[in-house]
Every structure is written in structure tokens, then in C-alpha cells.
Write a protein that holds these residues in place. Structure first.
Motif, short mmCIF file in Angstrom:
data_model
loop_
_atom_site.label_atom_id
_atom_site.label_comp_id
_atom_site.label_asym_id
_atom_site.label_seq_id
_atom_site.Cartn_x
_atom_site.Cartn_y
_atom_site.Cartn_z
N CYS A 212 11.16 22.11 76.21
CA CYS A 212 12.53 22.16 76.61
C CYS A 212 12.45 22.08 78.38
O CYS A 212 11.48 22.36 78.90
N ARG A 213 13.33 21.39 78.87
CA ARG A 213 13.35 21.11 80.18
C ARG A 213 14.96 21.24 80.80
O ARG A 213 15.81 21.03 80.01
N SER B 160 18.95 32.81 73.46
CA SER B 160 20.34 32.92 73.59
C SER B 160 20.69 31.98 74.86
O SER B 160 21.77 31.37 75.04
N LEU B 161 19.73 32.25 75.87
CA LEU B 161 20.01 31.54 76.96
C LEU B 161 19.61 30.07 77.03
O LEU B 161 20.48 29.16 77.54
N VAL B 162 18.69 29.84 76.09
CA VAL B 162 18.35 28.44 75.82
C VAL B 162 19.63 27.77 75.15
O VAL B 162 19.92 26.49 75.60
N GLU B 163 20.13 28.30 74.25
CA GLU B 163 21.50 27.84 73.44
C GLU B 163 22.61 27.69 74.48
O GLU B 163 23.29 26.51 74.43
N LEU C 35 8.68 25.43 74.20
CA LEU C 35 9.84 26.20 73.98
C LEU C 35 9.51 27.59 73.28
O LEU C 35 10.21 28.46 73.70
N ALA C 36 8.24 27.84 73.05
CA ALA C 36 7.75 29.04 72.64
C ALA C 36 7.58 29.91 73.91
O ALA C 36 7.88 31.28 73.52
N LEU D 140 25.95 23.76 77.61
CA LEU D 140 26.52 23.55 78.93
C LEU D 140 25.98 22.22 79.61
O LEU D 140 26.29 21.78 80.82
N GLY D 141 24.81 21.56 79.18
CA GLY D 141 24.17 20.34 79.23
C GLY D 141 23.21 20.72 80.60
O GLY D 141 22.91 19.74 81.36
#
Length: 376
Positions: free
Chosen positions: A358-359, A340-343, A332-333, A348-349
Motif C-alpha cells: 500500500c502507498r 480500518s485506517l487503511v480502508e 500491507l501486512a 478518501l483517495g
């Protein structure tokens, strides 16, 4: 003359060898290929051995091991077993080939016999990748393939009877005239064979292919292609396959080790006309025409065509994008500057966050090309 660049570490390297010949060019193909002639193959084979020698003269060559070898093309299965054995022997002479190295050969079904598969295995090959593409004979003709569905099954059985216990099958969807039912029929058929690995790619009309230049009628719409993606994901999962990369599925323990070198942004050597490699912070490629490739090596030089030195920012972006192609995801780092993109993607699934990693989800895999644009 030897390579001017060196690996950044002494861990295992991948090796990609490009075998540029085909008996017939497929309608969708944009790869660096040329017509097969025995004399052209002989000349190329000699030049390839010279290239291995020249690269093997690098000061660092004795300090690295080769962890994966991949013969791509073209049609590598046009190589006779003795020709392939000679290439692998030359690699072993110049580099330390790991005893457990994954050695893959791409094969067209019409050019693979039991005797050839056994010869490859005895030479050190332990993985075959069959270009099946479809089990629909009408579609195979339209694609410009030289094999039938029966030929594909015979080639798979030949590999098995030759003792090859790691076989991958390449498939294509989004083909002209191919609805969801026709696609599911192919998927159902190949899953019944129980290969260790499947690669499935949606058709793209890339520059240099006949279909890109002339056009092709009957392409399915986006909704149909999306439904084909989801049909494969569901059927492969139900059959016990892990969807470990956007276009790849494997039974447990049978991921493609060589392709993971690419997706993990690791280093690899390039051999053969048009082959591309990555060492240190340099991405490089050989000249594409076979004539130029052979002439350069016959004159005692390397056939280098292009190279690019990546900046730290480019390197970081590549590692993120390539890493997100895998179901393992990335730390994730690495996306700290894109929180903001990650969130948004998570809401949106399209992406999952678990602990410090994250994946992309399977829905994220489907939309990955458009997602990755935002990371550049």
C-alpha cells in the motif's frame, strides 16, 4: 574509546557528516550552525578526522561497507577541495567505501565555483545538492540568502562544466509574499535547467530560527500553500520527474540513495557536531556546540550527546511511517493492526492498495503529517 553500539547487519551503511559553519544564518534556519572562521574550520576539520579514526576502531568497522556519504550543514561547500578530499580519504582508510557509493555535498550557490566543483568531483564526490530555494531575488533577500537567481544559475552551470552529472536543487514554498504565480515562475525556471533531482519543502517556523522567535509577516494562507504543492506536483510530472517521496522528485534513476537510507529505516553513522545516527536499535546524536565537540575529541573521547534504545514497537512504527513517505509504500501486512485506517484512507483517495503493498497517493502525501499521527 569507540562506539558502544554496532550495526544489526553487515550490509551497506550510510554516513552523514555535519559541517556546521555558515557565512550568514538564514531567517528560517533552525539547524545546528555557527559563524564561519578559517581557524574554527581548521580546528573542526582536525577533530572530524579524529572522530572518523575513533569510530573506525570499532570491532565491526572492517566488516561493513559504506554505500552512501552525505555532507550536510551548515554550508559544506565552505570546505576547500583538499579538505573534503582528506575527509573522504580518512573514511576510505577506516571503512570499505563501495566503489559505486553515492557521495553528496550540499552547496550554497555563492560558494560553488567550477574549480571547487571539479575539485570535489576529483576527490570522489558524484552528486551535488544546490540550495537554490527560489529564483525570486526579492524573496532570496528576505530569506537571508547570500546568492541571487543569477548566482544560482552560475553555480548550476559550474557543476555541469566540472563534469558533475547528478545535481539536485532545493526549493522552498509557502514563503512570505509568495503567491502561486511567483512559485510557478521559480519551478518553471529550475525545470528548464533539467536537474536530476528536486527537493521542495513548505516553510515551517521551527524553534531556533529567527522567524520563529520574531515572527514574519506576509505568510500565505493554507489554500495558497496547498495550491503551490499541487502546482509543483503537476509541473514536475509533466517534465518527466517521479514524485517518489513526499518532498522529493527525480528523473528516472536519480533518486537520492542516501535519503532512502533514512526513509527505509536503514542504518547510518553520524559524524560532526549535532549529527544523528542509527545503529542496531539505537538512535544517537553528537553534542551540538562546536567547541564541546572539538574539546571532547581533543581529549581522546567521542562527542556523544544523546542516545535512545528503540523498542520493537517503536522500530515497527518508524518503519511504517518512514516507508509511507515513499511512493513505493510498505507491505500491507505492516498495517495489519490498522486495517480500518487503511480502508478509510483508501475510500478518501489518500492511499492505494496494490497486491500486497500500500502507498499514499499525492493527496495522501499532502496530508501525511496528520495521517501519521494516527499510526503512533
Amino acid at each position: 574509546m569507540t562506539l558502544a553500539w554496532s550495526p544489526s547487519r553487515r550490509g551497506p551503511l550510510g554516513v552523514y557528516l555535519h559541517i556546521p559553519f555558515c557565512r550568514q544564518r538564514c531567517s528560517y534556519c533552525s539547524f545546528n550552525t555557527g559563524p564561519y572562521h578559517p581557524a574554527a574550520m581548521d580546528r573542526f576539520h582536525s577533530a572530524l578526522l579524529d572522530e572518523i579514526d575513533l569510530v573506525g576502531e570499532a570491532a565491526w568497522a572492517g566488516d561493513v561497507t559504506i554505500g552512501t556519504v552525505f555532507f550536510g550543514g551548515g554550508t559544506p561547500s565552505l570546505l576547500e577541495p583538499i579538505e573534503l578530499e582528506t575527509i573522504l580519504d580518512r573514511l576510505r582508510k577506516r571503512f570499505a567505501l563501495d566503489p559505486g557509493a553515492e557521495v553528496t555535498v550540499e552547496c550554497n550557490p555563492e560558494s560553488l565555483t567550477r574549480a571547487k566543483a571539479e575539485g570535489y568531483r576529483l576527490a570522489g564526490v558524484n552528486r551535488l545538492s544546490l540550495g537554490v530555494q527560489s529564483l525570486d531575488d526579492e524573496l532570496l533577500v528576505r530569506l537571508g540568502r547570500l546568492h541571487s537567481s543569477d548566482d544560482a544559475r552560475r553555480a548550476f552551470d559550474a557543476a555541469r562544466s566540472a563534469g558533475v552529472d547528478n545535481v539536485s536543487l532545493d526549493l522552498m514554498y509557502g514563503l512570505p509574499g509568495q503567491d502561486v504565480a511567483r512559485w510557478e515562475s521559480t519551478v518553471r525556471g529550475v525545470l528548464a535547467w533539467r536537474p536530476e533531482h528536486l527537493s521542495a519543502y513548505a516553510l515551517t517556523l521551527d524553534e531556533g530560527s529567527r522567524w520563529a522567535g520574531e515572527g514574519v509577516a506576509g505568510l500565505p494562507g493554507e489554500e495558497t500553500v496547498t495550491a503551490q504543492y499541487w502546482a509543483l506536483a503537476r509541473m514536475a510530472r509533466e517534465a518527466g520527474y517521479e514524485h517518489y517521496e513526499i518532498s522529493n522528485y527525480a528523473r528516472r534513476g536519480f533518486r537520492s540513495r542516501h535519503n532512502q537510507v533514512y526513509w527505509r529505516a536503514e542504518e547510518y553513522l553520524a559524524l560532526g557536531p549535532g549529527a544523528c545516527g542509527f545503529l542496531g536499535d539505537v538512535r544517537y546524536g553528537n553534542v551540538k556546540p562546536v567547541e564541546r565537540y572539538c574539546t571532547a575529541l581533543e581529549a581522546g573521547g567521542l562527542p556523544l550527546g544523546t542516545h535512545e534504545v528503540l523498542t520493537p514497537a517503536q522500530r515497527k512504527a518508524e518503519k511504517v511511517i518512514l516507508g509511507l513517505r515513499l511512493s513505493d509504500g510498505v507491505p500491507l501486512a505492516w498495517l495489519e493492526d490498522a486495517r480500518s485506517l487503511v480502508e478509510t484512507w483508501a475510500s478518501l483517495g489518500l492511499l492505494e492498495v496494490a497486491g500486497d503493498r500500500c502507498r499514499l497517493t499525492e493527496a495522501g502525501f499532502l496530508l501525511s503529517d496528520s495521517l501519521f499521527v494516527h499510526l503512533l
